[in-house]
Design a protein around this motif. Structure first.
Motif, PDB file in Angstrom:
ATOM      1  N   ILE A   1      22.086  26.106  20.143  1.00  0.00           N
ATOM      2  CA  ILE A   1      20.856  26.884  20.291  1.00  0.00           C
ATOM      3  C   ILE A   1      19.761  25.908  20.673  1.00  0.00           C
ATOM      4  CG2 ILE A   1      19.187  28.453  19.240  1.00  0.00           C
ATOM      5  CD1 ILE A   1      21.321  29.263  17.216  1.00  0.00           C
ATOM      6  N   GLU A   2      19.117  26.142  21.809  1.00  0.00           N
ATOM      7  CA  GLU A   2      18.043  25.285  22.300  1.00  0.00           C
ATOM      8  C   GLU A   2      16.710  25.997  22.116  1.00  0.00           C
ATOM      9  OE1 GLU A   2      18.936  22.261  23.346  1.00  0.00           O
ATOM     10  OE2 GLU A   2      21.055  22.765  23.116  1.00  0.00           O
ATOM     11  N   TYR A   3      15.687  25.226  21.715  1.00  0.00           N
ATOM     12  CA  TYR A   3      14.372  25.810  21.435  1.00  0.00           C
ATOM     13  C   TYR A   3      13.295  25.208  22.333  1.00  0.00           C
ATOM     14  CZ  TYR A   3      16.270  27.803  17.085  1.00  0.00           C
ATOM     15  OH  TYR A   3      16.995  28.517  16.166  1.00  0.00           O
ATOM     16  N   GLN A   4      12.323  26.039  22.651  1.00  0.00           N
ATOM     17  CA  GLN A   4      11.216  25.622  23.510  1.00  0.00           C
ATOM     18  C   GLN A   4      10.358  24.536  22.868  1.00  0.00           C
ATOM     19  OE1 GLN A   4       8.473  28.803  24.245  1.00  0.00           O
ATOM     20  NE2 GLN A   4       7.238  27.655  25.705  1.00  0.00           N
ATOM     21  N   HIS A   5      10.092  24.661  21.569  1.00  0.00           N
ATOM     22  CA  HIS A   5       9.188  23.731  20.890  1.00  0.00           C
ATOM     23  C   HIS A   5       9.943  22.857  19.897  1.00  0.00           C
ATOM     24  CE1 HIS A   5       6.054  25.842  22.842  1.00  0.00           C
ATOM     25  NE2 HIS A   5       6.040  26.896  22.045  1.00  0.00           N
ATOM     26  N   THR A   6       9.285  21.817  19.425  1.00  0.00           N
ATOM     27  CA  THR A   6       9.860  21.003  18.363  1.00  0.00           C
ATOM     28  C   THR A   6       9.959  21.848  17.092  1.00  0.00           C
ATOM     29  OG1 THR A   6       7.662  20.192  17.730  1.00  0.00           O
ATOM     30  CG2 THR A   6       8.923  18.847  19.296  1.00  0.00           C
ATOM     31  N   ASN A   7      10.816  21.400  16.172  1.00  0.00           N
ATOM     32  CA  ASN A   7      11.017  22.094  14.891  1.00  0.00           C
ATOM     33  C   ASN A   7      11.495  23.531  15.072  1.00  0.00           C
ATOM     34  OD1 ASN A   7      10.197  19.869  13.165  1.00  0.00           O
ATOM     35  ND2 ASN A   7       8.123  20.244  13.942  1.00  0.00           N
ATOM     36  N   PHE A   8      12.255  23.770  16.155  1.00  0.00           N
ATOM     37  CA  PHE A   8      12.973  25.028  16.354  1.00  0.00           C
ATOM     38  C   PHE A   8      12.031  26.225  16.478  1.00  0.00           C
ATOM     39  CE2 PHE A   8      15.046  22.141  13.259  1.00  0.00           C
ATOM     40  CZ  PHE A   8      15.979  21.584  14.122  1.00  0.00           C
ATOM     41  N   GLY A   9      11.028  26.082  17.325  1.00  0.00           N
ATOM     42  CA  GLY A   9      10.065  27.170  17.526  1.00  0.00           C
ATOM     43  C   GLY A   9      10.006  27.619  18.979  1.00  0.00           C
ATOM     44  N   GLY A  10       9.330  28.746  19.200  1.00  0.00           N
ATOM     45  CA  GLY A  10       9.129  29.273  20.543  1.00  0.00           C
ATOM     46  C   GLY A  10      10.341  30.000  21.087  1.00  0.00           C
ATOM     47  N   ALA A  11      10.405  30.099  22.400  1.00  0.00           N
ATOM     48  CA  ALA A  11      11.530  30.761  23.059  1.00  0.00           C
ATOM     49  C   ALA A  11      12.822  30.013  22.750  1.00  0.00           C
ATOM     50  CB  ALA A  11      11.286  30.815  24.560  1.00  0.00           C
ATOM     51  N   SER A  12      13.956  30.719  22.894  1.00  0.00           N
ATOM     52  CA  SER A  12      15.242  30.084  22.569  1.00  0.00           C
ATOM     53  C   SER A  12      16.288  30.414  23.610  1.00  0.00           C
ATOM     54  CB  SER A  12      15.725  30.525  21.184  1.00  0.00           C
ATOM     55  OG  SER A  12      16.059  31.911  21.187  1.00  0.00           O
ATOM     56  N   LEU A  13      17.287  29.558  23.685  1.00  0.00           N
ATOM     57  CA  LEU A  13      18.438  29.745  24.558  1.00  0.00           C
ATOM     58  C   LEU A  13      19.689  29.505  23.721  1.00  0.00           C
ATOM     59  CD1 LEU A  13      19.680  30.126  27.388  1.00  0.00           C
ATOM     60  CD2 LEU A  13      19.410  27.657  27.728  1.00  0.00           C
ATOM     61  N   THR A  14      20.447  30.576  23.477  1.00  0.00           N
ATOM     62  CA  THR A  14      21.658  30.485  22.663  1.00  0.00           C
ATOM     63  C   THR A  14      22.873  30.448  23.583  1.00  0.00           C
ATOM     64  OG1 THR A  14      20.620  31.690  20.836  1.00  0.00           O
ATOM     65  CG2 THR A  14      23.015  31.599  20.862  1.00  0.00           C
ATOM     66  N   LEU A  15      23.741  29.472  23.358  1.00  0.00           N
ATOM     67  CA  LEU A  15      24.909  29.263  24.214  1.00  0.00           C
ATOM     68  C   LEU A  15      26.181  29.407  23.381  1.00  0.00           C
ATOM     69  CD1 LEU A  15      23.135  26.206  25.679  1.00  0.00           C
ATOM     70  CD2 LEU A  15      23.737  28.152  27.082  1.00  0.00           C
ATOM     71  N   TYR A  16      27.105  30.235  23.847  1.00  0.00           N
ATOM     72  CA  TYR A  16      28.351  30.439  23.118  1.00  0.00           C
ATOM     73  C   TYR A  16      29.544  30.223  24.052  1.00  0.00           C
ATOM     74  CZ  TYR A  16      28.776  35.057  25.342  1.00  0.00           C
ATOM     75  OH  TYR A  16      28.897  36.082  26.251  1.00  0.00           O
ATOM     76  N   GLY A  17      30.689  30.014  23.473  1.00  0.00           N
ATOM     77  CA  GLY A  17      31.901  29.824  24.253  1.00  0.00           C
ATOM     78  C   GLY A  17      32.490  31.153  24.675  1.00  0.00           C
ATOM     79  N   ALA A  18      32.404  31.471  25.972  1.00  0.00           N
ATOM     80  CA  ALA A  18      33.012  32.700  26.478  1.00  0.00           C
ATOM     81  C   ALA A  18      34.527  32.567  26.524  1.00  0.00           C
ATOM     82  CB  ALA A  18      32.456  33.023  27.862  1.00  0.00           C
ATOM     83  N   SER A  19      35.009  31.330  26.458  1.00  0.00           N
ATOM     84  CA  SER A  19      36.440  31.049  26.299  1.00  0.00           C
ATOM     85  C   SER A  19      36.556  29.773  25.480  1.00  0.00           C
ATOM     86  CB  SER A  19      37.126  30.896  27.657  1.00  0.00           C
ATOM     87  OG  SER A  19      36.584  29.797  28.380  1.00  0.00           O
ATOM     88  N   GLY A  20      37.748  29.456  25.036  1.00  0.00           N
ATOM     89  CA  GLY A  20      37.905  28.287  24.188  1.00  0.00           C
ATOM     90  C   GLY A  20      37.426  28.540  22.771  1.00  0.00           C
ATOM     91  N   THR A  21      37.588  27.541  21.919  1.00  0.00           N
ATOM     92  CA  THR A  21      37.215  27.679  20.505  1.00  0.00           C
ATOM     93  C   THR A  21      36.315  26.539  20.034  1.00  0.00           C
ATOM     94  OG1 THR A  21      39.271  26.561  19.878  1.00  0.00           O
ATOM     95  CG2 THR A  21      39.293  28.981  19.913  1.00  0.00           C
ATOM     96  N   GLY A  22      35.544  25.964  20.943  1.00  0.00           N
ATOM     97  CA  GLY A  22      34.650  24.883  20.559  1.00  0.00           C
ATOM     98  C   GLY A  22      35.067  23.566  21.190  1.00  0.00           C
ATOM     99  N   CYS A  23      34.392  22.503  20.787  1.00  0.00           N
ATOM    100  CA  CYS A  23      34.584  21.186  21.404  1.00  0.00           C
ATOM    101  C   CYS A  23      35.679  20.390  20.680  1.00  0.00           C
ATOM    102  CB  CYS A  23      33.275  20.426  21.408  1.00  0.00           C
ATOM    103  SG  CYS A  23      31.972  21.256  22.347  1.00  0.00           S
ATOM    104  N   TYR A  24      36.904  20.878  20.800  1.00  0.00           N
ATOM    105  CA  TYR A  24      38.066  20.208  20.213  1.00  0.00           C
ATOM    106  C   TYR A  24      39.063  19.866  21.318  1.00  0.00           C
ATOM    107  CZ  TYR A  24      36.295  21.910  15.734  1.00  0.00           C
ATOM    108  OH  TYR A  24      35.504  22.161  14.629  1.00  0.00           O
ATOM    109  N   ALA A  25      39.820  18.811  21.106  1.00  0.00           N
ATOM    110  CA  ALA A  25      40.917  18.432  22.015  1.00  0.00           C
ATOM    111  C   ALA A  25      40.453  18.308  23.461  1.00  0.00           C
ATOM    112  CB  ALA A  25      42.056  19.438  21.901  1.00  0.00           C
ATOM    113  N   GLY A  26      39.295  17.673  23.661  1.00  0.00           N
ATOM    114  CA  GLY A  26      38.840  17.413  25.018  1.00  0.00           C
ATOM    115  C   GLY A  26      38.192  18.581  25.740  1.00  0.00           C
TER     116      GLY A  26
END
Length: 203
Positions: free
Chosen positions: A115-140
């Motif tokens: 989750i990326e935030y516009q301001h410091t300390n997690f404030g403002g607009a946000s951009l949430t990114l999820y895995g449309a495939s795969g199960t996370g950052c495992y095994a390369g």
């Protein structure tokens, strides 16, 4: 003489009042940046997984944007996490309990990766990114978004959180080029890279 002065003052007062009312109406129709709420848009993008070293690049889904952070998280997690309407953050405990992020022992489909935030300390607009495939950052496995300008999020990120074993690499150039900084787990500020991210790689 006194009557003329009174009439003249009344006329001036009427003109001033009308001008003031017009300015108020214009301000209501065209609020300045300082008058607008600072929440901004809250967008969600699904990232398809790729393997490190492979020739293919990760692809992304079309963004979905919402008025509130709570709506964005509801969408990103497929309804697994419901937050109060005024929420601006979500805890890792909530995500784990709902099965919305992967662990080494419990991989899940559609995991949040960051989750990326516009301001410091997690404030403002946000951009949430999820895995449309795969199960996370495992095994390369890695995920990426090569050009944030298409999401109206170019040079707007100043804090972020990562999930599902991912480290976020924030680049100041598109296509993962230029100066970069890492965000692992939670970063209340990106320091010298505040408002400079143009592409992100999660690995």
């Amino acid at each position: 003489m006194r009557r003329r002065q009174t009439a003249w003052l009344a006329a001036v007062g009427a003109v001033v009042l009308l001008s003031w009312q017009a300015q108020l109406a214009h301000a209501a129709e065209n609020p300045t940046d300082s008058a607008r709420p600072d929440s901004g848009r809250h967008c969600v993008v699904g990232l398809h997984a790729a393997q490190l070293g492979a020739a293919t690049e990760p692809q992304a889904t079309e963004p979905a944007c919402f008025d509130t952070f709570a709506e964005a998280i509801d969408f990103a997690t497929g309804g697994r996490v419901r937050l109060p309407k005024d929420a601006t953050q979500v805890s890792e405990r909530q995500l784990l309990a709902a099965g919305a992020i992967s662990t080494a022992r419990a991989p899940v489909a559609r995991p949040l990766v960051g989750i990326e935030y516009q301001h410091t300390n997690f404030g403002g607009a946000s951009l949430t990114l999820y895995g449309a495939s795969g199960t996370g950052c495992y095994a390369g496995t890695w995920y990426g978004f090569p050009d944030l300008a298409s999401l109206d999020f170019d040079n707007r990120i100043s804090s972020g959180r990562t999930y599902s074993n991912c480290i976020g690499k924030h680049h100041d150039g598109t296509n993962y080029t230029g100066t970069y900084t890492y965000c692992e787990t939670s970063c209340s500020t990106l320091g010298s890279m505040n408002d400079r991210t143009s592409s992100i790689k999660f690995f």
